[in-house]
Design a protein around this motif. Sequence first.
Motif, PDB file in Angstrom:
ATOM      1  N   LEU A 252       0.812  -1.215   0.000  1.00  0.00           N
ATOM      2  CA  LEU A 252       0.000   0.000   0.000  1.00  0.00           C
ATOM      3  C   LEU A 252       0.846   1.266   0.000  1.00  0.00           C
ATOM      4  N   VAL A 253       2.023   1.213   0.645  1.00  0.00           N
ATOM      5  CA  VAL A 253       2.844   2.431   0.667  1.00  0.00           C
ATOM      6  C   VAL A 253       3.955   2.402  -0.388  1.00  0.00           C
ATOM      7  N   ALA A 254       4.104   1.283  -1.099  1.00  0.00           N
ATOM      8  CA  ALA A 254       5.230   1.153  -2.035  1.00  0.00           C
ATOM      9  C   ALA A 254       5.229   2.263  -3.083  1.00  0.00           C
ATOM     10  N   GLY A 255       4.071   2.522  -3.703  1.00  0.00           N
ATOM     11  CA  GLY A 255       4.002   3.504  -4.789  1.00  0.00           C
ATOM     12  C   GLY A 255       4.379   4.904  -4.344  1.00  0.00           C
ATOM     13  N   PRO A 256       3.569   5.503  -3.430  1.00  0.00           N
ATOM     14  CA  PRO A 256       3.921   6.844  -2.971  1.00  0.00           C
ATOM     15  C   PRO A 256       5.287   6.886  -2.293  1.00  0.00           C
ATOM     16  N   GLY A 257       5.669   5.806  -1.591  1.00  0.00           N
ATOM     17  CA  GLY A 257       6.961   5.783  -0.908  1.00  0.00           C
ATOM     18  C   GLY A 257       8.120   5.899  -1.881  1.00  0.00           C
ATOM     19  N   LEU A 258       8.071   5.074  -2.940  1.00  0.00           N
ATOM     20  CA  LEU A 258       9.157   5.121  -3.929  1.00  0.00           C
ATOM     21  C   LEU A 258       9.180   6.485  -4.627  1.00  0.00           C
ATOM     22  N   PHE A 259       7.986   6.996  -4.934  1.00  0.00           N
ATOM     23  CA  PHE A 259       7.856   8.311  -5.567  1.00  0.00           C
ATOM     24  C   PHE A 259       8.556   9.368  -4.702  1.00  0.00           C
ATOM     25  N   LEU A 260       8.268   9.325  -3.399  1.00  0.00           N
ATOM     26  CA  LEU A 260       8.831  10.295  -2.458  1.00  0.00           C
ATOM     27  C   LEU A 260      10.348  10.159  -2.385  1.00  0.00           C
ATOM     28  N   LEU A 261      10.830   8.905  -2.331  1.00  0.00           N
ATOM     29  CA  LEU A 261      12.275   8.668  -2.254  1.00  0.00           C
ATOM     30  C   LEU A 261      12.982   9.241  -3.477  1.00  0.00           C
ATOM     31  N   VAL A 262      12.412   8.948  -4.670  1.00  0.00           N
ATOM     32  CA  VAL A 262      13.018   9.469  -5.895  1.00  0.00           C
ATOM     33  C   VAL A 262      12.993  10.995  -5.873  1.00  0.00           C
ATOM     34  N   GLY A 263      11.893  11.563  -5.365  1.00  0.00           N
ATOM     35  CA  GLY A 263      11.780  13.016  -5.279  1.00  0.00           C
ATOM     36  C   GLY A 263      12.850  13.595  -4.378  1.00  0.00           C
ATOM     37  N   LEU A 264      13.052  12.971  -3.221  1.00  0.00           N
ATOM     38  CA  LEU A 264      14.056  13.467  -2.287  1.00  0.00           C
ATOM     39  C   LEU A 264      15.463  13.328  -2.873  1.00  0.00           C
ATOM     40  N   ALA A 265      15.692  12.229  -3.597  1.00  0.00           N
ATOM     41  CA  ALA A 265      16.987  12.050  -4.250  1.00  0.00           C
ATOM     42  C   ALA A 265      17.230  13.177  -5.235  1.00  0.00           C
ATOM     43  N   GLY A 266      16.168  13.588  -5.936  1.00  0.00           N
ATOM     44  CA  GLY A 266      16.281  14.715  -6.857  1.00  0.00           C
ATOM     45  C   GLY A 266      16.684  15.979  -6.121  1.00  0.00           C
ATOM     46  N   LEU A 267      16.161  16.165  -4.921  1.00  0.00           N
ATOM     47  CA  LEU A 267      16.478  17.348  -4.125  1.00  0.00           C
ATOM     48  C   LEU A 267      17.939  17.309  -3.681  1.00  0.00           C
ATOM     49  N   LEU A 268      18.406  16.102  -3.305  1.00  0.00           N
ATOM     50  CA  LEU A 268      19.777  15.985  -2.786  1.00  0.00           C
ATOM     51  C   LEU A 268      20.824  16.064  -3.896  1.00  0.00           C
ATOM     52  N   PHE A 269      20.582  15.279  -4.975  1.00  0.00           N
ATOM     53  CA  PHE A 269      21.621  15.146  -5.990  1.00  0.00           C
ATOM     54  C   PHE A 269      21.326  15.952  -7.250  1.00  0.00           C
ATOM     55  N   GLY A 270      20.091  16.341  -7.475  1.00  0.00           N
ATOM     56  CA  GLY A 270      19.738  16.972  -8.733  1.00  0.00           C
ATOM     57  C   GLY A 270      19.358  18.425  -8.542  1.00  0.00           C
ATOM     58  N   ALA A 271      18.493  18.889  -9.438  1.00  0.00           N
ATOM     59  CA  ALA A 271      18.163  20.307  -9.454  1.00  0.00           C
ATOM     60  C   ALA A 271      17.115  20.659  -8.404  1.00  0.00           C
ATOM     61  N   ALA A 272      16.103  19.805  -8.277  1.00  0.00           N
ATOM     62  CA  ALA A 272      15.000  20.177  -7.401  1.00  0.00           C
ATOM     63  C   ALA A 272      14.282  18.918  -6.951  1.00  0.00           C
ATOM     64  N   PHE A 273      13.307  19.074  -6.024  1.00  0.00           N
ATOM     65  CA  PHE A 273      12.466  17.976  -5.599  1.00  0.00           C
ATOM     66  C   PHE A 273      11.776  17.391  -6.825  1.00  0.00           C
ATOM     67  N   LEU A 274      11.853  16.067  -6.965  1.00  0.00           N
ATOM     68  CA  LEU A 274      11.212  15.359  -8.074  1.00  0.00           C
ATOM     69  C   LEU A 274      11.806  15.688  -9.435  1.00  0.00           C
ATOM     70  N   SER A 275      13.055  16.112  -9.477  1.00  0.00           N
ATOM     71  CA  SER A 275      13.681  16.277 -10.794  1.00  0.00           C
ATOM     72  C   SER A 275      14.460  14.998 -11.086  1.00  0.00           C
ATOM     73  N   PRO A 277      17.326  12.922 -13.135  1.00  0.00           N
ATOM     74  CA  PRO A 277      18.481  13.107 -14.028  1.00  0.00           C
ATOM     75  C   PRO A 277      18.117  12.572 -15.409  1.00  0.00           C
ATOM     76  N   PRO A 278      18.363  13.348 -16.487  1.00  0.00           N
ATOM     77  CA  PRO A 278      17.874  12.975 -17.822  1.00  0.00           C
ATOM     78  C   PRO A 278      18.248  11.564 -18.248  1.00  0.00           C
ATOM     79  N   ALA A 279      19.447  11.112 -17.878  1.00  0.00           N
ATOM     80  CA  ALA A 279      19.854   9.787 -18.344  1.00  0.00           C
ATOM     81  C   ALA A 279      19.019   8.686 -17.697  1.00  0.00           C
ATOM     82  N   LEU A 280      18.584   8.938 -16.457  1.00  0.00           N
ATOM     83  CA  LEU A 280      17.863   7.907 -15.712  1.00  0.00           C
ATOM     84  C   LEU A 280      16.348   8.112 -15.737  1.00  0.00           C
ATOM     85  N   ALA A 281      15.897   9.161 -16.435  1.00  0.00           N
ATOM     86  CA  ALA A 281      14.476   9.528 -16.322  1.00  0.00           C
ATOM     87  C   ALA A 281      13.562   8.358 -16.648  1.00  0.00           C
TER      88      ALA A 281
END
Lengths: 314, 96, 173, 97
Positions: A252-275, A277-281
């Motif tokens: 039940l939490v897998a979908g939004p959870g993974l979405f959130l994790l990827v979003g946070l990774a975008g904030l840490l390593f990329g340009a913004a929350f939920l961005s 990286p083009p190669a991995l999009a």
Amino acid sequence: MSIETVIEIVLAAVVLTLGVWTIVVPETFSATVGFVAYGLLVALIWVRLDAADVALTEAAIGGGLGGVLLLGAAARLRDADMMADARPGKLLRAGAAALSVLTAAVLAGVVLLLPDPAPTLAPAAVANAWATGLSNPVTNVLMAFRAMDTMLEKVVLLLAIIGVWSLAPDSAWGGRPGPRHQADPRGVLAFLARLLPPVGIVIGIYILWTGSDHPGGAFQGGAILASMWLLAIMAGLADTPLVSHRSVRFILVAGPGLFLLVGLAGLLFGAAFLSYPPALAKPLILGIEIAMTLTIAATLGLLLAGAPERSTEP
Amino acid sequence: MTEFLTVAVGFILAMLALGLLSILRGPGDADRVMATQLIGTGGIATLLLLGTAASIPAAIDVALTLALLATFTSIAFVKKGLSRFAADGTASTEDE
Amino acid sequence: MRGPSGKRDAHTGVGVGASWRSAASRAAWFLCLWLVLAGASLDDIPAATIAVATATWTSLRLLEPGTSRRSPRAILRLALLFLYQSIVAGVDVARRALDPGLPLRPGFVAYPTRLPRGLRRNVFATLTSLLPGTVPAGEEEAQLLYHCLDVDQPVIAELDQEEAALARALYND
Amino acid sequence: MSLARDVMTIAAVSAGAFFFLAGTVGLLRFPDTLTRLHALTKADNLGLGLVVLGLLPQAASLRDGLKLVGIWLLGLLAGATVSQLIARAARHGQLNR
């Protein structure tokens, strides 16, 4: 007037007539069936308007889960109807009618006042499809350009299931939702429920997979999978799971959870929350979509099954 | 060819509408439930014709989804949805 | 009606070998379904694998592998027979509906079937619901109850013939 | 070649439309639930089958054609099972208030 216009007028007339009939008919059951039929016809209109993604959603939800939910509600209401003797008062009914007319008038006014041509971001969405590597513009908007909305929608689904579960009596908390369905294991329904789900699973996964380049996607695929699950449950071939089970909650939490994790990774390593990286999009989006399909299928199935009713002890 | 298919769409839609009118009148619930089956077959035919006439390939996938789920409303009808009343075995005609 | 109608070897034995063989034949059918839906593309391999594996697993759980021998030629004959019958059925209904006299003599006919309750009888009832003028409307012990548009038609004899064809095709044990 | 295919499409789709007409006339004229069920499932399924047959020559590829046939098979299965479910319900009459 071309043939196409005539057809559009016929289609609109049928849908409008059915809509009015659904409102006017006094019986709950008739209104429900009318509404289900209405939904299926609206799917035709979406195809006519070249919005196949929406048509698929309408067909997947309206044809399967929606009908089951509404007819179940109508059956409950009919049992309640027999006990209720009072019709709502004249004042209340007049008020409801006035409010409905007002809403319809405002909507009609807004539609008439739309600027021509309507403002659109569609060309921008199509022009930027290179950024994700997916060629279905609807999936691009849902998963990349407006990813925040989509993620929050999945959180809403999660909140909905919490809301439904919170209706459970204390004794049944953590138990199985809904009644245990009993049907003749050698009857027609069980026969269908043995044949159809495997075919439906292949079709559901296909609809999910094709969503990256053609109309389709996680929601439509998830709704189809949930319908197949419900078919097995209604035929008594499967039981609803214990809602306290760890794996159920994980899905039940897998979908939004993974979405959130990827979003946070975008904030840490990329340009913004939920961005992304083009190669991995593309792989990232596909991964989120797969997790979301599982979550959506489980959530829709459990939402329809209702609050836990049977305790963990047999 | 496109024109012929479009006319066929219009004709089947008109038949669908007439059929709906007659079924939804009733008298019984079983008659009304048949309306969704009618839209199932008629709607699938319309979608396939429309998809070919207006070259919308995704119409086939919509028709596929409709065909897969065409039985659900009728099942919900005989099971009375997912309601508890079906579970006691008295209300459902499937339990014989 | 795709999954369980998989073609199977005439010498299938009972046991582990049979269930593996039946799993393989069902997987092949689901793979065909996937290829028809999505086409053949190397990018699709992960999705196709998951879809076929899940579908096969579900199918084996819901429907246990059968043990009876099947004859491909008889199956083909059966398919053609029912295709023909469903055309006749449609023409029959159309004729009655459009005839100004509305020639209907509706009623119920009980057909004593030799098929045991369960899957075999279900398959028979589902196939015969495509026959002209008959809709299965329930069953009692060893009888299937049919609703007929015209009770004067030789319904029982026709059903008997269909049952024999079905038994030759699928349940030749 | 193209002409032959078009002729086949026109013939089969017209025949399909005729059976949809017959099915609807049946729904309007037949006297009770069970007879109307015959009209609905038999005539409309044949209509759908003929429409599919008529669209086969226009299909872009073999795969599209097989997909159409698959949709028809699913429709047949749906029609066959729904007719049994509704016939039972109507015979019992308990849902037929």
